[in-house]
Design an enzyme around this catalytic site. Structure first.
Site, PDB file in Angstrom:
ATOM      1  N   ASN A 148      58.885  44.761  49.315  1.00  0.00           N
ATOM      2  CA  ASN A 148      60.032  44.125  48.652  1.00  0.00           C
ATOM      3  C   ASN A 148      61.286  44.922  49.024  1.00  0.00           C
ATOM      4  O   ASN A 148      61.469  46.045  48.558  1.00  0.00           O
ATOM      5  CB  ASN A 148      59.826  44.144  47.126  1.00  0.00           C
ATOM      6  N   PRO A 149      62.150  44.357  49.863  1.00  0.00           N
ATOM      7  CA  PRO A 149      63.316  45.139  50.320  1.00  0.00           C
ATOM      8  C   PRO A 149      64.363  45.316  49.222  1.00  0.00           C
ATOM      9  O   PRO A 149      65.285  46.109  49.378  1.00  0.00           O
ATOM     10  CB  PRO A 149      63.870  44.305  51.486  1.00  0.00           C
ATOM     11  N   ASP A 208      56.894  47.611  39.626  1.00  0.00           N
ATOM     12  CA  ASP A 208      55.867  46.927  38.845  1.00  0.00           C
ATOM     13  C   ASP A 208      55.938  45.411  39.024  1.00  0.00           C
ATOM     14  O   ASP A 208      54.924  44.721  38.976  1.00  0.00           O
ATOM     15  CB  ASP A 208      56.013  47.274  37.354  1.00  0.00           C
ATOM     16  N   GLY A 250      60.216  51.074  43.310  1.00  0.00           N
ATOM     17  CA  GLY A 250      60.830  50.201  42.315  1.00  0.00           C
ATOM     18  C   GLY A 250      61.694  50.999  41.356  1.00  0.00           C
ATOM     19  O   GLY A 250      62.124  52.114  41.675  1.00  0.00           O
ATOM     20  N   ARG A 315      71.102  43.833  37.427  1.00  0.00           N
ATOM     21  CA  ARG A 315      70.232  44.275  38.516  1.00  0.00           C
ATOM     22  C   ARG A 315      71.002  45.046  39.598  1.00  0.00           C
ATOM     23  O   ARG A 315      70.474  45.971  40.206  1.00  0.00           O
ATOM     24  CB  ARG A 315      69.550  43.061  39.134  1.00  0.00           C
TER      25      ARG A 315
HETATM   26  C1  LIG Z   1      67.691  54.749  23.370  1.00  0.00           C
HETATM   27  C2  LIG Z   1      66.654  55.710  23.887  1.00  0.00           C
HETATM   28  C3  LIG Z   1      65.579  54.991  24.635  1.00  0.00           C
HETATM   29  C4  LIG Z   1      64.482  55.941  25.097  1.00  0.00           C
HETATM   30  C5  LIG Z   1      63.285  55.126  25.442  1.00  0.00           C
HETATM   31  C6  LIG Z   1      62.295  55.851  26.256  1.00  0.00           C
HETATM   32  C7  LIG Z   1      61.009  55.076  26.320  1.00  0.00           C
HETATM   33  C8  LIG Z   1      60.621  54.734  27.708  1.00  0.00           C
HETATM   34  C9  LIG Z   1      59.290  54.022  27.753  1.00  0.00           C
HETATM   35  C10 LIG Z   1      59.167  53.314  29.034  1.00  0.00           C
HETATM   36  C11 LIG Z   1      57.917  52.490  29.121  1.00  0.00           C
HETATM   37  C12 LIG Z   1      57.968  51.708  30.358  1.00  0.00           C
HETATM   38  C13 LIG Z   1      56.818  50.788  30.524  1.00  0.00           C
HETATM   39  C14 LIG Z   1      56.916  50.132  31.888  1.00  0.00           C
HETATM   40  C15 LIG Z   1      57.489  48.988  32.103  1.00  0.00           C
HETATM   41  C16 LIG Z   1      57.681  48.462  33.493  1.00  0.00           C
HETATM   42  O1  LIG Z   1      56.595  47.627  33.839  1.00  0.00           O
HETATM   43  C17 LIG Z   1      58.970  47.655  33.552  1.00  0.00           C
HETATM   44  C18 LIG Z   1      59.220  47.126  34.982  1.00  0.00           C
HETATM   45  O2  LIG Z   1      59.179  48.126  35.948  1.00  0.00           O
HETATM   46  P1  LIG Z   1      59.876  47.954  37.401  1.00  0.00           P
HETATM   47  O3  LIG Z   1      59.425  46.643  37.963  1.00  0.00           O
HETATM   48  O4  LIG Z   1      59.417  49.109  38.247  1.00  0.00           O
HETATM   49  O5  LIG Z   1      61.321  47.965  37.152  1.00  0.00           O
HETATM   50  N1  LIG Z   1      60.083  48.516  33.172  1.00  0.00           N
HETATM   51  C19 LIG Z   1      60.755  48.347  32.044  1.00  0.00           C
HETATM   52  O6  LIG Z   1      60.543  47.410  31.323  1.00  0.00           O
HETATM   53  C20 LIG Z   1      61.837  49.368  31.726  1.00  0.00           C
HETATM   54  C21 LIG Z   1      61.819  49.788  30.279  1.00  0.00           C
HETATM   55  C22 LIG Z   1      62.890  50.840  30.062  1.00  0.00           C
HETATM   56  C23 LIG Z   1      63.165  51.035  28.614  1.00  0.00           C
HETATM   57  C24 LIG Z   1      64.312  51.945  28.358  1.00  0.00           C
HETATM   58  N1  LIG Z   2      62.690  39.415  49.034  1.00  0.00           N
HETATM   59  C1  LIG Z   2      62.920  39.328  47.731  1.00  0.00           C
HETATM   60  N2  LIG Z   2      64.119  38.896  47.264  1.00  0.00           N
HETATM   61  C2  LIG Z   2      64.381  38.857  45.939  1.00  0.00           C
HETATM   62  N3  LIG Z   2      63.489  39.202  44.986  1.00  0.00           N
HETATM   63  C3  LIG Z   2      62.275  39.638  45.398  1.00  0.00           C
HETATM   64  C4  LIG Z   2      61.933  39.723  46.777  1.00  0.00           C
HETATM   65  N4  LIG Z   2      60.666  40.184  46.881  1.00  0.00           N
HETATM   66  C5  LIG Z   2      60.225  40.379  45.605  1.00  0.00           C
HETATM   67  N5  LIG Z   2      61.181  40.043  44.718  1.00  0.00           N
HETATM   68  C6  LIG Z   2      61.159  40.144  43.238  1.00  0.00           C
HETATM   69  O1  LIG Z   2      61.916  41.294  42.870  1.00  0.00           O
HETATM   70  C7  LIG Z   2      61.604  41.613  41.511  1.00  0.00           C
HETATM   71  C8  LIG Z   2      61.671  43.100  41.267  1.00  0.00           C
HETATM   72  O2  LIG Z   2      60.816  43.740  42.115  1.00  0.00           O
HETATM   73  P1  LIG Z   2      60.288  45.226  41.927  1.00  0.00           P
HETATM   74  O3  LIG Z   2      59.675  45.588  43.241  1.00  0.00           O
HETATM   75  O4  LIG Z   2      59.427  45.319  40.748  1.00  0.00           O
HETATM   76  O5  LIG Z   2      61.611  46.098  41.736  1.00  0.00           O
HETATM   77  P2  LIG Z   2      62.216  46.759  40.403  1.00  0.00           P
HETATM   78  O6  LIG Z   2      61.286  47.843  39.999  1.00  0.00           O
HETATM   79  O7  LIG Z   2      63.535  47.284  40.845  1.00  0.00           O
HETATM   80  O8  LIG Z   2      62.305  45.696  39.361  1.00  0.00           O
HETATM   81  C9  LIG Z   2      60.240  41.034  41.256  1.00  0.00           C
HETATM   82  O9  LIG Z   2      60.394  40.021  40.293  1.00  0.00           O
HETATM   83  C10 LIG Z   2      59.823  40.412  42.583  1.00  0.00           C
HETATM   84  O10 LIG Z   2      59.129  39.199  42.366  1.00  0.00           O
END
Ligand SMILES: CCCCCCCCCCCCC/C=C/[C@@H](O)[C@H](COP(=O)(O)O)NC(=O)CCCCC
Ligand SMILES: Nc1ncnc2c1ncn2[C@@H]1O[C@H](COP(=O)(O)OP(=O)(O)O)[C@@H](O)[C@H]1O
Ligand SMILES: [Ca+2]
Length: 556
Positions: A148-149, A208, A250, A315
């Site tokens: 995923n770029p 994720d 990510g 984002r």
């Molecule tokens: C106001 C103080 C807040 C301190 C909160 C600290 C708690 C952090 C717990 C984080 C748990 C994260 C669980 C993971 C979720 C990920 O699946 C999800 C998507 O990840 P990605 O695709 O890599 O971006 N991330 C989140 O939902 C981010 C939650 C951040 C909450 C502050």
């Molecule tokens: N080429 C693409 N262009 C736009 N969105 C994409 C592409 N490939 C994957 N995605 C979407 O990007 C979103 C975020 O991806 P992820 O790799 O989890 O990054 P992040 O951790 O920053 O959220 C996902 O919903 C995924 O489906």
């Protein structure tokens, strides 16, 4: 158990003449005539075995290559001409690359070069080590890679090309690489087009959300190939045969962090190379016998759903969007009213308040399925026996979180549920009832330190196998069901402040679910855990510290 000796010679390592041996478990070397059991050749490359030799377990050798003449390796990836010493004046040499453990569960590619008196001997060693590697049939040879770029800081492509591809090529793994061009590109390719028989695994480079695409593609494909209808919520799903590797690129990378112990691309690449295998539970989410999504990490309504919804609009900020949205959502202090019904897990699998986290070779995850799920029929349990009986909880909640794994990540190193298991067939349900802002802050801050985030009267936590959530407005008054049909015929949901009490933030507002970082707009859902539905190229978090021996010495 004594291992059969395969080859033994006097070779020089780092300017010291050594007795070098190879058996089916390890390559080891020690300076000739050295009986101190302490001193080994030159710098220390790995741990010492019982005989005081340095060793590299065969299962952690990445590759072996004949070293170019006039060249010697002096460090990872750096090849340079070095001054000749008497013992190394003959330049027939081979270099072994292997897994080297560093701090915080990170792995690196270490190298040791062994010098031989003649080329025949050198080739004999290279061949003997390669033969041992070829017996490791769990190692992948051909991988399908999706990048995923746009994930995280948009570095996915660069991370793969610079850090991961060279390791795969060194380990003679061939790859087909697809850089995704739109969201759900990888999911749909896996679902319908990919020639999966050609591969030993699928790798995703991203966060994720990207991992979520991969499991949706693979699980759906596996079910449709087997004629299983994933819309039926009580259907037994067929486990996926291909393992999945995650190269973290990510924003949160929680699935990688919680299964490997770090969010380091090189470490993940090395776990793929050695062919690790970690089974993992998957939650299926349904609404009235319609399949909605799968989840493996956090399924969060209220706080985490609202953070995600707000963060999607930011984002462009990259990973920092979660911090801004986290603070904003915390300040809004919204709570939601509803009913949770759940089926508790059997006591064999422990409780979320246990102090024993899930680690490599976890005993609870290794229990036979019958022991994990309880041997008794639900119907036969008396009312006084709460196990196997659906429980009902009503209330006003700031957050309803279901953690199928610890959800450890750099923001929360022990995770949302520190003792949750990767592969025990259960999910930890964490209910944070309405409380003051100050109390909620104290609870949230405990995710970032060692204190117990469940040790508050407004937090309840249960280990469950299934649960349902119904927001209050869907339960009591159909007029408050805020669904509207959109142009595509699907249902859309709208958050709306209670009309009767515009200033109160009260329970008629509804949130969305944060499903592994993707927004799930349905509020009412039914969730069921499918034990060990998928496998990762990982081994869980290793218990030992970097300086401890990773293998029983008697086995080397
Ligand atoms: C106001 C103080 C807040 C301190 C909160 C600290 C708690 C952090 C717990 C984080 C748990 C994260 C669980 C993971 C979720 C990920 O699946 C999800 C998507 O990840 P990605 O695709 O890599 O971006 N991330 C989140 O939902 C981010 C939650 C951040 C909450 C502050
Ligand atoms: N080429 C693409 N262009 C736009 N969105 C994409 C592409 N490939 C994957 N995605 C979407 O990007 C979103 C975020 O991806 P992820 O790799 O989890 O990054 P992040 O951790 O920053 O959220 C996902 O919903 C995924 O489906
Ligand atoms: Ca689990």
């Amino acid at each position: 158990m004594e291992q059969k000796l395969l080859l033994s010679s006097q070779l020089s390592v780092h300017n010291t003449l050594c007795e070098v041996t190879l058996n089916s478990a390890a390559l080891s070397w020690r300076p000739r005539g050295d009986n101190t059991h302490k001193r080994a050749a030159g710098r220390r490359y790995g741990p010492l075995n019982a005989a005081g030799s340095q060793y590299v377990p065969v299962c952690e050798i990445i590759s072996v290559q004949e070293t170019e003449e006039d060249c010697a390796s002096t460090g990872v990836g750096k090849w340079q001409k070095v001054p000749q010493t008497p013992v190394e004046s003959n330049q027939h040499a081979f270099t072994v690359s292997y897994v080297e453990r560093t701090q915080k569960h990170r792995w690196r590619c270490g190298e040791v070069t062994l010098h031989c008196t003649d080329r025949t001997l050198c080739l004999q060693w290279v061949q003997a080590i390669r033969e041992q590697l070829s017996l490791l049939t769990i190692r992948p040879k051909r991988l399908l890679v999706y990048i995923n770029p746009y994930g995280g800081k948009h570095h996915g492509k660069r991370i793969y090309e610079q850090k991961v591809a060279p390791i795969f090529s060194r380990a003679s793994i061939s790859t087909d690489v697809i850089v995704t061009e739109w969201a759900n590109h990888a999911r749909d390719h896996l679902k319908t087009e990919a020639e999966l028989k050609k591969y030993d695994g699928v790798v995703c480079v991203g966060g994720d959300g990207m991992f979520s695409e991969i499991i949706h593609g693979l699980i759906s494909r596996t079910q449709s190939d087997s004629g299983v209808d994933q819309n039926l919520s009580d259907e037994t799903l067929i486990p996926c045969s291909l393992r999945i590797g995650i190269i973290p690129a990510g924003s949160t990378d929680c699935i990688c962090y919680a299964t490997v112990g770090s969010n380091d691309p090189v470490t993940s690449a090395l776990h793929i190379v050695v062919g690790d295998s970690q089974p993992m539970d998957v939650c299926s989410i349904h609404h009235n016998n319609t399949f909605l999504r799968y989840s493996v990490s956090l399924l969060g309504y209220g706080f985490y759903g609202d953070v995600l919804t707000d963060s999607e609009r930011k984002r462009w900020m990259g990973p920092a969007r979660y911090d801004i949205s986290g603070v904003k959502t915390f300040m809004s202090h919204r709570y939601y009213e509803g009913t949770i019904t759940f089926l508790p897990a059997d006591e064999n699998v422990g409780t979320p308040r246990d102090k024993l986290p899930c680690r490599t070779g976890c005993n609870i995850c290794s229990l036979p399925s019958a022991d994990k799920q309880g041997s008794r029929d639900e119907e036969s349990v008396s009312d006084t026996d709460r196990k196997g009986v659906w429980q009902v909880i009503r209330g006003k909640f700031l957050a309803i979180n279901a953690a199928c794994m610890s959800c450890a990540c750099p923001r929360s190193p022990k995770g949302l549920s520190p003792s949750a298991h990767l592969a025990d067939g259960t999910v930890d349900l964490i209910l944070v009832r309405r409380c003051s802002r100050f109390d909620f802050l104290r609870h949230l801050l405990r995710h970032t330190n060692k204190d117990d985030q469940f040790d508050y009267p407004f937090v309840e936590v249960y280990r469950v196998r299934q649960f349902h959530f119904t927001p209050r407005y869907e339960e009591t008054n159909s007029e408050l069901d805020l669904r509207e049909a959109d142009g595509s015929g699907r249902k859309r949901f709208f958050s709306r402040i209670c009309r009767e009490h515009p200033a109160c933030n009260c329970s008629l507002v509804h949130s969305s679910w944060n499903c592994d970082g993707e927004i799930l707009p349905h509020a009412a859902i039914q969730v069921r855990v499918h034990c060990q539905l998928i496998k990762l190229f990982a081994r869980g978090i290793e218990e030992h510290s970097v300086f401890e021996e990773p293998y029983p010495l008697s086995a080397i």
